[in-house]
Design a protein around this motif. Structure first.
Motif, PDB file in Angstrom:
ATOM      1  N   TYR A 115     -74.462-106.546-109.308  1.00  0.00           N
ATOM      2  CA  TYR A 115     -75.171-105.422-109.903  1.00  0.00           C
ATOM      3  C   TYR A 115     -74.884-105.375-111.404  1.00  0.00           C
ATOM      4  N   ASP A 116     -75.766-104.704-112.135  1.00  0.00           N
ATOM      5  CA  ASP A 116     -75.558-104.557-113.581  1.00  0.00           C
ATOM      6  C   ASP A 116     -74.413-103.579-113.822  1.00  0.00           C
ATOM      7  N   HIS A 117     -73.264-104.124-114.147  1.00  0.00           N
ATOM      8  CA  HIS A 117     -72.108-103.275-114.433  1.00  0.00           C
ATOM      9  C   HIS A 117     -71.724-103.334-115.912  1.00  0.00           C
ATOM     10  N   LEU A 118     -72.604-103.888-116.739  1.00  0.00           N
ATOM     11  CA  LEU A 118     -72.311-103.978-118.170  1.00  0.00           C
ATOM     12  C   LEU A 118     -73.023-102.884-118.973  1.00  0.00           C
ATOM     13  N   ILE A 119     -74.013-102.236-118.409  1.00  0.00           N
ATOM     14  CA  ILE A 119     -74.658-101.031-118.963  1.00  0.00           C
ATOM     15  C   ILE A 119     -74.946-101.191-120.449  1.00  0.00           C
ATOM     16  N   GLN A 120     -75.892-102.085-120.772  1.00  0.00           N
ATOM     17  CA  GLN A 120     -76.326-102.313-122.155  1.00  0.00           C
ATOM     18  C   GLN A 120     -75.164-102.684-123.084  1.00  0.00           C
ATOM     19  N   GLY A 121     -74.170-103.347-122.538  1.00  0.00           N
ATOM     20  CA  GLY A 121     -73.034-103.766-123.351  1.00  0.00           C
ATOM     21  C   GLY A 121     -72.039-102.681-123.659  1.00  0.00           C
ATOM     22  N   ASN A 122     -72.190-101.488-123.059  1.00  0.00           N
ATOM     23  CA  ASN A 122     -71.290-100.374-123.360  1.00  0.00           C
ATOM     24  C   ASN A 122     -70.175-100.201-122.341  1.00  0.00           C
ATOM     25  N   THR A 123     -70.058-101.122-121.397  1.00  0.00           N
ATOM     26  CA  THR A 123     -68.966-101.038-120.428  1.00  0.00           C
ATOM     27  C   THR A 123     -67.661-101.450-121.105  1.00  0.00           C
ATOM     28  N   VAL A 124     -66.721-100.540-121.131  1.00  0.00           N
ATOM     29  CA  VAL A 124     -65.417-100.805-121.748  1.00  0.00           C
ATOM     30  C   VAL A 124     -64.446-101.349-120.715  1.00  0.00           C
ATOM     31  N   LEU A 125     -64.381-100.721-119.545  1.00  0.00           N
ATOM     32  CA  LEU A 125     -63.577-101.209-118.425  1.00  0.00           C
ATOM     33  C   LEU A 125     -64.505-101.461-117.254  1.00  0.00           C
ATOM     34  N   ARG A 126     -64.514-102.679-116.736  1.00  0.00           N
ATOM     35  CA  ARG A 126     -65.376-103.043-115.619  1.00  0.00           C
ATOM     36  C   ARG A 126     -64.786-102.559-114.296  1.00  0.00           C
ATOM     37  N   PRO A 127     -65.565-102.629-113.224  1.00  0.00           N
ATOM     38  CA  PRO A 127     -65.008-102.302-111.898  1.00  0.00           C
ATOM     39  C   PRO A 127     -63.831-103.220-111.565  1.00  0.00           C
ATOM     40  N   GLY A 128     -63.019-102.782-110.620  1.00  0.00           N
ATOM     41  CA  GLY A 128     -61.872-103.574-110.201  1.00  0.00           C
ATOM     42  C   GLY A 128     -60.542-102.994-110.623  1.00  0.00           C
ATOM     43  N   GLY A 129     -60.570-102.025-111.543  1.00  0.00           N
ATOM     44  CA  GLY A 129     -59.344-101.357-111.960  1.00  0.00           C
ATOM     45  C   GLY A 129     -59.271 -99.971-111.353  1.00  0.00           C
ATOM     46  N   ASP A 130     -58.522 -99.082-111.992  1.00  0.00           N
ATOM     47  CA  ASP A 130     -58.411 -97.720-111.479  1.00  0.00           C
ATOM     48  C   ASP A 130     -59.704 -96.952-111.668  1.00  0.00           C
ATOM     49  N   ALA A 131     -60.312 -97.057-112.846  1.00  0.00           N
ATOM     50  CA  ALA A 131     -61.583 -96.379-113.120  1.00  0.00           C
ATOM     51  C   ALA A 131     -62.380 -97.244-114.086  1.00  0.00           C
ATOM     52  N   ALA A 132     -63.701 -97.167-113.970  1.00  0.00           N
ATOM     53  CA  ALA A 132     -64.571 -97.825-114.941  1.00  0.00           C
ATOM     54  C   ALA A 132     -64.770 -96.888-116.127  1.00  0.00           C
ATOM     55  N   VAL A 133     -64.969 -97.461-117.307  1.00  0.00           N
ATOM     56  CA  VAL A 133     -65.167 -96.653-118.523  1.00  0.00           C
ATOM     57  C   VAL A 133     -66.404 -97.156-119.249  1.00  0.00           C
ATOM     58  N   ILE A 134     -67.271 -96.204-119.625  1.00  0.00           N
ATOM     59  CA  ILE A 134     -68.500 -96.497-120.358  1.00  0.00           C
ATOM     60  C   ILE A 134     -68.454 -95.798-121.711  1.00  0.00           C
ATOM     61  N   ARG A 135     -68.773 -96.534-122.780  1.00  0.00           N
ATOM     62  CA  ARG A 135     -68.891 -95.926-124.108  1.00  0.00           C
ATOM     63  C   ARG A 135     -70.196 -95.144-124.166  1.00  0.00           C
ATOM     64  N   ILE A 136     -70.139 -93.888-124.655  1.00  0.00           N
ATOM     65  CA  ILE A 136     -71.350 -93.071-124.689  1.00  0.00           C
ATOM     66  C   ILE A 136     -71.782 -92.686-126.099  1.00  0.00           C
ATOM     67  N   ALA A 137     -70.855 -92.587-127.037  1.00  0.00           N
ATOM     68  CA  ALA A 137     -71.217 -92.213-128.401  1.00  0.00           C
ATOM     69  C   ALA A 137     -70.065 -92.569-129.326  1.00  0.00           C
ATOM     70  N   GLY A 138     -70.330 -93.456-130.275  1.00  0.00           N
ATOM     71  CA  GLY A 138     -69.242 -93.867-131.148  1.00  0.00           C
ATOM     72  C   GLY A 138     -68.135 -94.492-130.330  1.00  0.00           C
ATOM     73  N   ASN A 139     -66.947 -93.916-130.412  1.00  0.00           N
ATOM     74  CA  ASN A 139     -65.823 -94.399-129.612  1.00  0.00           C
ATOM     75  C   ASN A 139     -65.489 -93.471-128.446  1.00  0.00           C
ATOM     76  N   LYS A 140     -66.335 -92.477-128.218  1.00  0.00           N
ATOM     77  CA  LYS A 140     -66.130 -91.579-127.081  1.00  0.00           C
ATOM     78  C   LYS A 140     -66.658 -92.251-125.812  1.00  0.00           C
ATOM     79  N   GLY A 141     -65.993 -91.997-124.673  1.00  0.00           N
ATOM     80  CA  GLY A 141     -66.420 -92.630-123.439  1.00  0.00           C
ATOM     81  C   GLY A 141     -66.258 -91.726-122.235  1.00  0.00           C
ATOM     82  N   LEU A 142     -66.805 -92.171-121.129  1.00  0.00           N
ATOM     83  CA  LEU A 142     -66.658 -91.503-119.843  1.00  0.00           C
ATOM     84  C   LEU A 142     -66.033 -92.466-118.851  1.00  0.00           C
TER      85      LEU A 142
END
Length: 429
Positions: A115-142
Protein backbone atom coordinates in the motif's frame (compact mmCIF):
# COMPACT_ATOMS: atom_id res chain seq x y z
CA UNK A 1 -30.39 5.15 -3.46
CA UNK A 2 -27.36 7.36 -3.99
CA UNK A 3 -27.32 8.33 -0.31
CA UNK A 4 -27.52 4.72 0.85
CA UNK A 5 -24.98 3.33 -1.60
CA UNK A 6 -21.60 2.30 -0.17
CA UNK A 7 -19.98 1.53 -3.52
CA UNK A 8 -17.86 4.70 -3.77
CA UNK A 9 -15.50 6.62 -1.52
CA UNK A 10 -17.12 9.99 -0.78
CA UNK A 11 -16.74 12.89 1.62
CA UNK A 12 -19.54 14.99 3.10
CA UNK A 13 -18.66 18.45 4.37
CA UNK A 14 -20.50 21.57 5.51
CA UNK A 15 -19.29 24.90 4.08
CA UNK A 16 -20.25 28.51 4.41
CA UNK A 17 -21.93 29.53 1.11
CA UNK A 18 -19.20 32.03 0.25
CA UNK A 19 -16.59 29.21 0.40
CA UNK A 20 -18.31 27.04 -2.23
CA UNK A 21 -16.30 28.26 -5.22
CA UNK A 22 -12.97 27.90 -3.41
CA UNK A 23 -13.79 24.37 -2.20
CA UNK A 24 -14.99 23.31 -5.64
CA UNK A 25 -11.78 24.59 -7.22
CA UNK A 26 -9.72 22.43 -4.87
CA UNK A 27 -11.79 19.35 -5.70
CA UNK A 28 -11.55 20.00 -9.45
CA UNK A 29 -7.79 20.51 -9.19
CA UNK A 30 -7.41 16.93 -7.92
CA UNK A 31 -9.87 15.45 -10.40
CA UNK A 32 -12.61 14.87 -7.81
CA UNK A 33 -16.36 15.24 -8.22
CA UNK A 34 -18.04 18.09 -6.37
CA UNK A 35 -21.77 18.58 -5.84
CA UNK A 36 -24.00 20.56 -3.49
CA UNK A 37 -26.49 18.03 -2.07
CA UNK A 38 -28.30 20.07 0.59
CA UNK A 39 -28.25 22.88 3.10
CA UNK A 40 -28.56 23.32 6.84
CA UNK A 41 -31.79 24.59 8.41
CA UNK A 42 -32.89 25.98 11.77
CA UNK A 43 -36.01 23.84 12.30
CA UNK A 44 -34.35 20.70 13.76
CA UNK A 45 -35.73 18.50 10.96
CA UNK A 46 -33.87 16.20 8.57
CA UNK A 47 -35.52 16.13 5.16
CA UNK A 48 -34.64 14.17 2.02
CA UNK A 49 -36.29 15.19 -1.25
CA UNK A 50 -36.11 13.63 -4.71
CA UNK A 51 -37.42 15.45 -7.79
CA UNK A 52 -39.41 17.78 -5.55
CA UNK A 53 -41.01 14.99 -3.52
CA UNK A 54 -40.26 14.63 0.21
CA UNK A 55 -38.98 11.09 0.76
CA UNK A 56 -38.04 11.44 4.44
CA UNK A 57 -38.84 13.98 7.16
CA UNK A 58 -37.47 13.17 10.60
CA UNK A 59 -36.70 15.09 13.81
CA UNK A 60 -32.95 15.56 14.21
CA UNK A 61 -33.05 14.84 17.95
CA UNK A 62 -34.46 11.36 17.32
CA UNK A 63 -31.45 10.62 15.13
CA UNK A 64 -28.92 12.02 17.57
CA UNK A 65 -28.87 12.67 21.28
CA UNK A 66 -32.42 11.40 21.80
CA UNK A 67 -32.09 8.28 19.65
CA UNK A 68 -33.46 5.05 21.16
CA UNK A 69 -30.96 3.26 23.39
CA UNK A 70 -30.55 -0.47 23.71
CA UNK A 71 -30.44 -1.83 27.22
CA UNK A 72 -29.80 -5.51 26.55
CA UNK A 73 -29.24 -7.96 29.39
CA UNK A 74 -25.60 -8.81 29.91
CA UNK A 75 -23.38 -11.05 31.98
CA UNK A 76 -19.87 -9.99 32.95
CA UNK A 77 -17.28 -12.75 32.93
CA UNK A 78 -15.91 -13.80 36.32
CA UNK A 79 -12.27 -12.93 36.95
CA UNK A 80 -9.90 -15.73 35.96
CA UNK A 81 -7.82 -17.27 38.74
CA UNK A 82 -4.12 -16.38 38.81
CA UNK A 83 -1.69 -18.72 37.16
CA UNK A 84 -0.16 -21.47 39.15
CA UNK A 85 3.64 -21.56 39.21
CA UNK A 86 4.91 -22.09 35.67
CA UNK A 87 8.03 -23.94 34.54
CA UNK A 88 11.00 -21.81 33.58
CA UNK A 89 11.99 -21.58 29.95
CA UNK A 90 14.65 -24.16 29.10
CA UNK A 91 16.03 -22.06 26.23
CA UNK A 92 15.09 -18.36 26.06
CA UNK A 93 16.80 -17.96 22.71
CA UNK A 94 14.88 -20.80 21.09
CA UNK A 95 11.63 -19.53 22.61
CA UNK A 96 12.31 -16.07 21.19
CA UNK A 97 12.85 -17.50 17.70
CA UNK A 98 9.56 -19.44 17.90
CA UNK A 99 7.67 -16.35 19.06
CA UNK A 100 9.06 -14.12 16.30
CA UNK A 101 8.17 -16.80 13.74
CA UNK A 102 4.57 -17.09 14.94
CA UNK A 103 1.34 -15.66 13.43
CA UNK A 104 0.96 -13.28 16.37
CA UNK A 105 4.41 -11.72 16.25
CA UNK A 106 5.66 -12.07 12.67
CA UNK A 107 6.48 -8.99 10.62
CA UNK A 108 3.55 -7.46 8.71
CA UNK A 109 5.86 -5.92 6.12
CA UNK A 110 4.35 -8.18 3.42
CA UNK A 111 1.04 -6.37 3.95
CA UNK A 112 1.96 -2.72 4.40
CA UNK A 113 4.54 -2.60 1.60
CA UNK A 114 1.70 -3.29 -0.87
CA UNK A 115 0.00 0.00 0.00
CA UNK A 116 1.04 3.63 -0.42
CA UNK A 117 2.66 4.35 2.92
CA UNK A 118 4.85 7.22 1.71
CA UNK A 119 1.98 9.78 1.45
CA UNK A 120 3.41 12.17 -1.16
CA UNK A 121 6.86 11.87 0.38
CA UNK A 122 5.71 13.23 3.75
CA UNK A 123 6.04 9.98 5.70
CA UNK A 124 8.62 10.57 8.42
CA UNK A 125 8.30 7.20 10.20
CA UNK A 126 7.04 4.24 8.17
CA UNK A 127 4.93 1.37 9.53
CA UNK A 128 6.74 -1.27 11.55
CA UNK A 129 7.66 0.85 14.55
CA UNK A 130 5.64 2.06 17.51
CA UNK A 131 3.74 4.69 15.52
CA UNK A 132 3.82 6.08 11.99
CA UNK A 133 4.50 9.82 11.60
CA UNK A 134 3.36 12.07 8.75
CA UNK A 135 4.63 15.61 8.14
CA UNK A 136 1.64 17.96 7.78
CA UNK A 137 3.01 21.52 7.76
CA UNK A 138 6.59 22.68 7.88
CA UNK A 139 8.17 20.49 10.53
CA UNK A 140 4.93 19.77 12.38
CA UNK A 141 3.62 16.21 12.15
CA UNK A 142 0.98 13.74 13.23
CA UNK A 143 1.64 10.31 14.72
CA UNK A 144 -0.77 7.39 14.31
CA UNK A 145 -1.15 4.03 15.99
CA UNK A 146 -3.81 1.30 16.03
CA UNK A 147 -3.90 -1.18 18.90
CA UNK A 148 -5.84 -3.94 20.63
CA UNK A 149 -4.98 -7.31 22.16
CA UNK A 150 -8.04 -9.58 21.69
CA UNK A 151 -6.76 -12.34 23.98
CA UNK A 152 -6.62 -9.84 26.85
CA UNK A 153 -10.18 -8.71 26.08
CA UNK A 154 -11.44 -12.30 25.93
CA UNK A 155 -9.97 -12.97 29.37
CA UNK A 156 -11.16 -9.69 30.91
CA UNK A 157 -13.00 -7.23 28.67
CA UNK A 158 -12.62 -4.35 31.13
CA UNK A 159 -8.83 -4.67 31.50
CA UNK A 160 -8.53 -5.44 27.78
CA UNK A 161 -10.38 -2.23 26.90
CA UNK A 162 -8.12 -0.24 29.22
CA UNK A 163 -5.05 -1.90 27.76
CA UNK A 164 -5.99 -1.12 24.15
CA UNK A 165 -6.18 2.60 24.96
CA UNK A 166 -3.02 2.54 27.09
CA UNK A 167 -1.07 0.67 24.42
CA UNK A 168 -2.10 3.18 21.76
CA UNK A 169 -1.20 6.09 24.07
CA UNK A 170 2.16 4.43 24.81
CA UNK A 171 3.00 3.92 21.13
CA UNK A 172 2.36 7.58 20.36
CA UNK A 173 4.39 8.61 23.39
CA UNK A 174 7.30 6.39 22.32
CA UNK A 175 7.91 8.51 19.20
CA UNK A 176 7.67 11.74 21.20
CA UNK A 177 4.12 12.69 20.19
CA UNK A 178 1.59 14.36 22.46
CA UNK A 179 -1.45 12.02 22.33
CA UNK A 180 -4.56 13.95 21.26
CA UNK A 181 -7.57 11.71 20.62
CA UNK A 182 -8.80 8.27 19.60
CA UNK A 183 -11.30 6.68 17.28
CA UNK A 184 -12.65 3.28 18.28
CA UNK A 185 -13.69 0.30 16.18
CA UNK A 186 -15.72 -2.04 18.40
CA UNK A 187 -15.84 -5.54 16.89
CA UNK A 188 -17.88 -8.17 18.74
CA UNK A 189 -20.15 -11.16 18.25
CA UNK A 190 -23.90 -11.33 18.70
CA UNK A 191 -24.97 -8.82 21.41
CA UNK A 192 -28.26 -10.69 21.85
CA UNK A 193 -26.22 -13.25 23.77
CA UNK A 194 -25.73 -11.91 27.34
CA UNK A 195 -22.11 -13.04 27.56
CA UNK A 196 -21.23 -11.18 24.31
CA UNK A 197 -23.11 -8.09 25.47
CA UNK A 198 -21.11 -8.37 28.70
CA UNK A 199 -17.87 -8.21 26.67
CA UNK A 200 -19.12 -5.06 24.94
CA UNK A 201 -20.13 -3.44 28.23
CA UNK A 202 -16.84 -4.34 29.93
CA UNK A 203 -14.69 -3.12 27.06
CA UNK A 204 -16.54 0.20 26.82
CA UNK A 205 -16.15 0.75 30.54
CA UNK A 206 -12.42 0.04 30.30
CA UNK A 207 -11.99 2.32 27.29
CA UNK A 208 -13.87 5.13 29.02
CA UNK A 209 -11.80 4.86 32.21
CA UNK A 210 -8.51 4.88 30.28
CA UNK A 211 -9.52 7.79 28.06
CA UNK A 212 -10.46 9.89 31.09
CA UNK A 213 -7.27 9.06 32.99
CA UNK A 214 -5.00 9.74 30.00
CA UNK A 215 -6.90 12.81 28.70
CA UNK A 216 -7.26 10.91 25.43
CA UNK A 217 -10.87 11.50 24.28
CA UNK A 218 -12.88 9.43 21.82
CA UNK A 219 -13.87 11.72 18.94
CA UNK A 220 -15.28 9.17 16.49
CA UNK A 221 -15.72 5.48 15.92
CA UNK A 222 -17.87 2.66 14.64
CA UNK A 223 -19.32 -0.62 15.83
CA UNK A 224 -19.37 -4.00 14.08
CA UNK A 225 -21.57 -6.62 15.75
CA UNK A 226 -22.81 -10.15 14.96
CA UNK A 227 -19.33 -11.26 13.86
CA UNK A 228 -19.78 -15.02 14.18
CA UNK A 229 -19.17 -18.16 12.14
CA UNK A 230 -21.35 -21.18 12.87
CA UNK A 231 -22.37 -19.63 16.17
CA UNK A 232 -18.78 -19.02 17.31
CA UNK A 233 -18.00 -15.34 17.92
CA UNK A 234 -14.76 -13.58 17.16
CA UNK A 235 -12.72 -12.59 20.21
CA UNK A 236 -13.82 -9.20 21.54
CA UNK A 237 -11.76 -6.75 19.51
CA UNK A 238 -12.20 -3.08 20.48
CA UNK A 239 -9.51 -1.62 18.23
CA UNK A 240 -8.25 1.83 19.25
CA UNK A 241 -6.77 4.17 16.67
CA UNK A 242 -4.95 7.15 18.11
CA UNK A 243 -3.45 10.37 16.79
CA UNK A 244 -0.80 12.52 18.43
CA UNK A 245 0.87 15.83 17.66
CA UNK A 246 4.58 15.94 16.86
CA UNK A 247 5.83 19.48 17.37
CA UNK A 248 8.99 18.92 15.30
CA UNK A 249 9.37 15.82 13.12
CA UNK A 250 13.15 16.26 13.19
CA UNK A 251 13.08 15.22 16.85
CA UNK A 252 10.94 12.07 16.68
CA UNK A 253 12.24 9.05 18.54
CA UNK A 254 12.71 5.75 16.71
CA UNK A 255 13.16 2.20 17.95
CA UNK A 256 16.36 0.97 16.15
CA UNK A 257 19.59 0.90 18.15
CA UNK A 258 21.76 3.73 16.80
CA UNK A 259 25.30 2.63 17.52
CA UNK A 260 27.36 0.19 19.59
CA UNK A 261 28.41 0.99 23.14
CA UNK A 262 25.22 2.69 24.36
CA UNK A 263 23.36 1.92 27.59
CA UNK A 264 20.09 0.00 27.45
CA UNK A 265 17.65 1.10 30.15
CA UNK A 266 14.20 -0.11 31.17
CA UNK A 267 11.76 2.54 32.45
CA UNK A 268 8.64 1.86 34.48
CA UNK A 269 9.27 -1.81 35.23
CA UNK A 270 8.53 -3.66 38.46
CA UNK A 271 11.43 -4.83 40.56
CA UNK A 272 11.69 -8.11 38.63
CA UNK A 273 11.71 -6.30 35.22
CA UNK A 274 8.64 -8.38 34.30
CA UNK A 275 6.32 -10.54 36.39
CA UNK A 276 3.08 -11.18 34.50
CA UNK A 277 2.83 -14.24 32.23
CA UNK A 278 -0.96 -14.59 32.23
CA UNK A 279 -2.37 -14.43 28.65
CA UNK A 280 1.17 -13.80 27.36
CA UNK A 281 2.50 -14.67 23.93
CA UNK A 282 5.10 -16.91 25.61
CA UNK A 283 2.37 -18.89 27.35
CA UNK A 284 0.43 -19.22 24.08
CA UNK A 285 3.27 -19.90 21.64
CA UNK A 286 5.51 -22.06 23.83
CA UNK A 287 3.14 -23.89 26.19
CA UNK A 288 0.03 -23.77 24.01
CA UNK A 289 -2.07 -22.24 26.78
CA UNK A 290 -4.25 -19.16 27.21
CA UNK A 291 -4.58 -19.08 30.98
CA UNK A 292 -4.76 -16.57 33.78
CA UNK A 293 -5.87 -12.96 33.88
CA UNK A 294 -4.38 -10.41 31.46
CA UNK A 295 -1.81 -7.96 32.81
CA UNK A 296 -3.50 -5.23 34.86
CA UNK A 297 -3.25 -1.65 33.63
CA UNK A 298 -2.36 1.01 36.19
CA UNK A 299 -3.40 4.18 34.38
CA UNK A 300 -1.70 6.56 36.81
CA UNK A 301 1.52 4.61 36.26
CA UNK A 302 1.05 4.75 32.47
CA UNK A 303 0.68 8.54 32.61
CA UNK A 304 3.62 9.03 34.95
CA UNK A 305 6.09 6.88 33.00
CA UNK A 306 4.88 8.05 29.59
CA UNK A 307 5.25 11.73 30.48
CA UNK A 308 8.74 10.99 31.85
CA UNK A 309 9.84 9.23 28.64
CA UNK A 310 8.36 11.95 26.43
CA UNK A 311 10.36 14.50 28.39
CA UNK A 312 13.58 12.55 27.77
CA UNK A 313 12.82 12.50 24.05
CA UNK A 314 12.08 16.22 23.85
CA UNK A 315 15.29 17.05 25.72
CA UNK A 316 17.42 14.80 23.49
CA UNK A 317 18.63 12.57 26.32
CA UNK A 318 17.82 9.24 24.63
CA UNK A 319 18.85 7.82 21.27
CA UNK A 320 16.20 5.11 20.80
CA UNK A 321 12.83 4.37 22.42
CA UNK A 322 10.47 1.38 22.22
CA UNK A 323 7.52 0.44 24.39
CA UNK A 324 7.35 -3.09 25.80
CA UNK A 325 4.17 -4.99 24.98
CA UNK A 326 3.40 -8.34 23.28
CA UNK A 327 6.20 -10.82 23.87
CA UNK A 328 7.69 -8.80 26.70
CA UNK A 329 11.21 -7.52 27.10
CA UNK A 330 12.85 -10.19 24.90
CA UNK A 331 10.71 -9.34 21.87
CA UNK A 332 11.13 -5.58 22.39
CA UNK A 333 14.93 -5.95 22.49
CA UNK A 334 14.85 -8.19 19.43
CA UNK A 335 12.75 -5.64 17.51
CA UNK A 336 15.23 -2.87 18.30
CA UNK A 337 18.13 -5.07 17.23
CA UNK A 338 16.46 -6.30 14.03
CA UNK A 339 15.53 -2.77 12.99
CA UNK A 340 19.16 -1.66 13.26
CA UNK A 341 21.27 -4.75 12.60
CA UNK A 342 23.07 -4.01 15.87
CA UNK A 343 23.14 -6.60 18.65
CA UNK A 344 22.96 -6.18 22.40
CA UNK A 345 24.04 -7.86 25.61
CA UNK A 346 21.87 -7.89 28.73
CA UNK A 347 24.69 -8.25 31.23
CA UNK A 348 22.55 -7.72 34.34
CA UNK A 349 20.92 -10.83 35.77
CA UNK A 350 17.11 -10.75 36.04
CA UNK A 351 16.15 -9.96 39.66
CA UNK A 352 13.39 -12.60 39.61
CA UNK A 353 12.20 -15.37 37.27
CA UNK A 354 14.16 -15.14 33.99
CA UNK A 355 11.11 -16.32 32.03
CA UNK A 356 8.84 -13.67 33.54
CA UNK A 357 11.57 -11.04 33.26
CA UNK A 358 12.09 -11.61 29.54
CA UNK A 359 8.60 -12.71 28.42
CA UNK A 360 6.25 -11.17 30.99
CA UNK A 361 3.87 -8.59 29.55
CA UNK A 362 3.61 -6.10 32.41
CA UNK A 363 2.27 -2.78 31.15
CA UNK A 364 3.65 0.76 31.32
CA UNK A 365 7.26 -0.06 30.35
CA UNK A 366 9.67 1.47 27.83
CA UNK A 367 13.13 0.52 26.61
CA UNK A 368 15.47 3.44 25.94
CA UNK A 369 19.09 3.71 24.90
CA UNK A 370 21.46 6.55 25.74
CA UNK A 371 25.07 7.61 25.61
CA UNK A 372 27.12 6.49 28.61
CA UNK A 373 27.79 10.06 29.72
CA UNK A 374 24.01 10.68 30.04
CA UNK A 375 23.65 8.16 32.87
CA UNK A 376 23.83 10.72 35.69
CA UNK A 377 21.19 12.99 34.18
CA UNK A 378 18.86 10.10 33.35
CA UNK A 379 18.90 8.52 36.79
CA UNK A 380 18.55 11.92 38.49
CA UNK A 381 15.46 12.70 36.39
CA UNK A 382 14.01 9.26 37.07
CA UNK A 383 14.44 9.73 40.80
CA UNK A 384 12.81 13.17 40.65
CA UNK A 385 9.87 11.76 38.68
CA UNK A 386 9.61 8.68 40.95
CA UNK A 387 9.96 6.40 37.90
CA UNK A 388 11.81 3.09 38.12
CA UNK A 389 14.80 3.07 35.75
CA UNK A 390 17.01 -0.02 35.50
CA UNK A 391 20.18 -0.51 33.48
CA UNK A 392 20.03 -3.78 31.52
CA UNK A 393 23.08 -3.85 29.33
CA UNK A 394 24.84 -2.42 26.27
CA UNK A 395 24.32 -2.28 22.53
CA UNK A 396 26.85 -3.81 20.15
CA UNK A 397 27.95 -6.89 18.25
CA UNK A 398 25.88 -9.03 15.91
CA UNK A 399 24.06 -11.16 18.49
CA UNK A 400 21.33 -10.65 21.07
CA UNK A 401 22.45 -12.11 24.39
CA UNK A 402 19.86 -12.19 27.18
CA UNK A 403 21.80 -12.64 30.44
CA UNK A 404 22.55 -16.38 30.86
CA UNK A 405 20.60 -17.45 27.76
CA UNK A 406 22.50 -18.48 24.66
CA UNK A 407 23.23 -15.76 22.12
CA UNK A 408 21.15 -15.58 18.93
CA UNK A 409 22.38 -13.72 15.85
CA UNK A 410 20.38 -10.67 14.87
CA UNK A 411 20.33 -12.00 11.31
CA UNK A 412 18.66 -15.24 12.46
CA UNK A 413 16.12 -13.28 14.49
CA UNK A 414 15.32 -11.17 11.43
CA UNK A 415 14.84 -14.22 9.21
CA UNK A 416 12.42 -15.77 11.69
CA UNK A 417 10.51 -12.51 12.03
CA UNK A 418 10.22 -11.72 8.31
CA UNK A 419 9.64 -15.17 6.83
CA UNK A 420 6.42 -16.41 8.44
CA UNK A 421 3.92 -14.18 6.66
CA UNK A 422 5.27 -14.55 3.08
CA UNK A 423 5.60 -18.32 3.57
CA UNK A 424 2.03 -18.54 4.83
CA UNK A 425 0.68 -16.54 1.88
CA UNK A 426 2.56 -18.72 -0.62
CA UNK A 427 1.24 -21.90 1.04
CA UNK A 428 -2.32 -20.52 0.93
CA UNK A 429 -2.24 -20.02 -2.86
Amino acid sequence: EMMLSESQERMLMVLRPEMQAEAEAIFRKWGLDFAVVGRTTDDLRFRVTHQGKVEADLPIKDLGDQAPEYDRPYVLRSALPPLERLPESTDCGADLIRILNSPDMSSRRWVWEQYDHLIQGNTVLRPGGDAAVIRIAGNKGLAFSLDVTPRYCAADAFEGGKQAVAECWRNLTAVGAEPLAVTDNLNFGNPERPEIMGELVGAIRGIAEACRALSFPVVSGNVSLYNETNGVAIPPTPAIGGVGLVADVRQVATLPFKTAGEMILLAGAPAGWGLHLGQSIWLRAILGREDGPPPPVDLAHEKQVGDFVRGLIHDGLVTAVHDVSDGGLAVALAEMAMASGIGAVVDESPPASPTAAFFGEDQGRYLVTAKLDAAGALFARAAAAAVALARLGTTGGVDLKLAHCRAISVEKLGQAHENWFPAYMVSAL
